[in-house]
Motif scaffolding. Sequence first.
Motif, PDB file in Angstrom:
ATOM      1  N   GLY A 120       0.809  -1.215   0.000  1.00 30.57           N
ATOM      2  CA  GLY A 120       0.000   0.000   0.000  1.00 30.57           C
ATOM      3  C   GLY A 120       0.838   1.258   0.000  1.00 30.57           C
ATOM      4  O   GLY A 120       0.540   2.227  -0.716  1.00 30.57           O
ATOM      5  N   SER A 168     -10.469   4.729   5.129  1.00 26.11           N
ATOM      6  CA  SER A 168      -9.766   3.615   4.506  1.00 26.11           C
ATOM      7  C   SER A 168      -8.461   4.133   3.925  1.00 26.11           C
ATOM      8  O   SER A 168      -8.168   5.336   3.976  1.00 26.11           O
ATOM      9  CB  SER A 168     -10.614   2.986   3.402  1.00 26.11           C
ATOM     10  N   SER A 191      -5.431  10.127   1.601  1.00 33.05           N
ATOM     11  CA  SER A 191      -4.532  10.316   0.466  1.00 33.05           C
ATOM     12  C   SER A 191      -3.995  11.744   0.465  1.00 33.05           C
ATOM     13  O   SER A 191      -4.430  12.592   1.248  1.00 33.05           O
ATOM     14  CB  SER A 191      -5.297  10.064  -0.839  1.00 33.05           C
ATOM     15  N   TRP A 221      -7.878   4.608   0.990  1.00 36.97           N
ATOM     16  CA  TRP A 221      -8.203   5.522  -0.110  1.00 36.97           C
ATOM     17  C   TRP A 221      -8.591   6.894   0.402  1.00 36.97           C
ATOM     18  O   TRP A 221      -8.331   7.908  -0.261  1.00 36.97           O
ATOM     19  CB  TRP A 221      -9.343   4.936  -0.950  1.00 36.97           C
ATOM     20  N   ASP A 222      -9.236   6.955   1.572  1.00 37.11           N
ATOM     21  CA  ASP A 222      -9.657   8.241   2.121  1.00 37.11           C
ATOM     22  C   ASP A 222      -8.472   9.070   2.597  1.00 37.11           C
ATOM     23  O   ASP A 222      -8.497  10.293   2.544  1.00 37.11           O
ATOM     24  CB  ASP A 222     -10.618   8.027   3.298  1.00 37.11           C
ATOM     25  N   MET A 279       0.850   4.833  -2.184  1.00 39.09           N
ATOM     26  CA  MET A 279       0.110   5.887  -1.488  1.00 39.09           C
ATOM     27  C   MET A 279       0.968   6.886  -0.728  1.00 39.09           C
ATOM     28  O   MET A 279       0.462   7.916  -0.309  1.00 39.09           O
ATOM     29  CB  MET A 279      -0.889   5.242  -0.510  1.00 39.09           C
ATOM     30  N   GLU A 290      -4.256  -3.563  -3.872  1.00 37.72           N
ATOM     31  CA  GLU A 290      -4.828  -2.798  -4.974  1.00 37.72           C
ATOM     32  C   GLU A 290      -4.222  -1.400  -5.058  1.00 37.72           C
ATOM     33  O   GLU A 290      -4.088  -0.823  -6.146  1.00 37.72           O
ATOM     34  CB  GLU A 290      -6.345  -2.694  -4.808  1.00 37.72           C
ATOM     35  N   ALA A 291      -3.828  -0.858  -3.903  1.00 36.04           N
ATOM     36  CA  ALA A 291      -3.255   0.492  -3.853  1.00 36.04           C
ATOM     37  C   ALA A 291      -1.781   0.512  -4.224  1.00 36.04           C
ATOM     38  O   ALA A 291      -1.186   1.586  -4.345  1.00 36.04           O
ATOM     39  CB  ALA A 291      -3.440   1.086  -2.463  1.00 36.04           C
ATOM     40  N   LYS A 324     -16.023  11.974   6.416  1.00 35.19           N
ATOM     41  CA  LYS A 324     -16.164  10.767   5.593  1.00 35.19           C
ATOM     42  C   LYS A 324     -17.075   9.732   6.239  1.00 35.19           C
ATOM     43  O   LYS A 324     -17.661   8.900   5.543  1.00 35.19           O
ATOM     44  CB  LYS A 324     -14.792  10.130   5.346  1.00 35.19           C
ATOM     45  N   GLU A 359      -7.135  -4.351  -0.117  1.00 34.76           N
ATOM     46  CA  GLU A 359      -7.129  -2.920  -0.407  1.00 34.76           C
ATOM     47  C   GLU A 359      -5.706  -2.399  -0.578  1.00 34.76           C
ATOM     48  O   GLU A 359      -5.433  -1.590  -1.472  1.00 34.76           O
ATOM     49  CB  GLU A 359      -7.850  -2.155   0.698  1.00 34.76           C
ATOM     50  N   CYS A 360      -4.803  -2.853   0.283  1.00 40.06           N
ATOM     51  CA  CYS A 360      -3.405  -2.418   0.178  1.00 40.06           C
ATOM     52  C   CYS A 360      -2.770  -2.915  -1.113  1.00 40.06           C
ATOM     53  O   CYS A 360      -2.022  -2.188  -1.778  1.00 40.06           O
ATOM     54  CB  CYS A 360      -2.609  -2.918   1.383  1.00 40.06           C
TER      55      CYS A 360
END
Length: 481
Positions: free
Chosen positions: A65, A367, A372, A369-370, A69, A446-447, A363, A443-444
């Motif tokens: 991740g 996550s 960033s 994604w939030d 990120m 994917e990031a 929010k 999620e990580c």
Amino acid sequence: MPDKPRGDDRMKFSDTKERHHMANNMDLSHDLAKFASNTRFEDLPPQAVDAAKKSLLDTIGVMLGASGMEPATKPLIELVSEAGGKEEASILGFGGRVPAGAAAFANGTLAHGLDYDSQTPWGAHPDSSLVPALLALAERKGGVTGQELVTAVAVGQELFIRLRCNVGWHMDWNLSGAVGVYSGVAACGALLGLSSTQIAHAMGIVSLTAGGTMEQIFGIGSNLRGLYAGFIAQSCVNAVLLAQKGMLGMENLFEGEAGIFKVYFNGEYNREKMLENLGSEYLCAGMTYKYWPAVGNAHTYIHAAIELARENPIVIEDIQTVRVYVGDFAQRMTAPLDERKKPKTMMDAKFSLPFTVALALVKGKMSIWDFSTDALEDVQVLALANKVEPVFDESFNWNLKLPDGKVELVMHDGRRIERLGSEVPGTPERPMTWEELRQKFSECAEASIHPVPFENVKRVQDLIQDIETCDDVIEVLALVR
């Protein structure tokens, strides 16, 4: 659980040390080294095995991740890649193979780059340096089994916790660096099958690199925070390889005239508690895994804010003031207040209570994604962060166990709504399940700067959850590097 020594207990530290040296001249380093060299997979209770496997999946995930990120990790990756060298171990996310020490340096920095890595129930981070060091050595050596890797992780976590909880810490040294080099190098020595004597020497060697102060965390404007885990991981790899080649350490590393305990911790330590039931009781079974990519001390406040938003029909614009009740450590996350309300770097944002609480309220969740770089310019988040006021309350001081936090909303219509951040997800009260950890890993992955294919993600998850049956852990790394 070990108790944090304070007050009258600190007098007992000195008495403990003096009694020990009158009866036995063997330094504590030799006791810890014997534990590391003698521990086998079959000695571990199921809970410690489970924690080690979760730490492997979690740490590999947050490394991936961070590659996509956290921009602050890129200078280090570029430096390591440009230097090159013997292709011994992989840089996760970015790809490429470099010497084992360099790989540990890069991956350790990634592991703590998002502040999303695991921690002990008492705070501080063993895994973000421990796991990268062990993976680098496993690749370099080859043929390391899953049982051997799990055992080394458990050894490192256990020694880290026992050192961390039984020294007189005054929020001065960065504990992850001041004690993590010793637990990390012991684990690395165990992985390579070194003798207890060699591991004790490796501890002495790595002591030359121990350090780092809390100013790197309390201060603002830098992006150094993830870097310390990289330095620890690199130092552990180098020290254990030097010991393997015959380099000698020092006999009285911890308890000598100018030993670690005297110099770093004012002679305040509890030797008996460090060794109590060592090898039969595994405190590392309680390792915790983060739900949100921010400093662990902020999680009680993030949880309180998310639950406030979930439990009440709040319109953000109707909020007049957000009060956060803080103790000694959390107060530092609000000062200097103006700068904390508008952080300039992602690492400052993750240590800012005004920013993290505002982000959670706006929010209603948080996550990878939030959190960033775009969030640093989010107008609604910044406007709400500007309304945050800290209220000092010593009942929220950090006395070993991470304290609950409290968030209070004062609305324009006069209403007051408050929430205590108790039973936080990812703590011993609400531990992260394998299903939740697998979702975090997905999620990580994917990031990542190079997103991991779905089929590889599931394969890694399955392999690590059953890694004690793996004949060579390189099989796992081949799917994500």
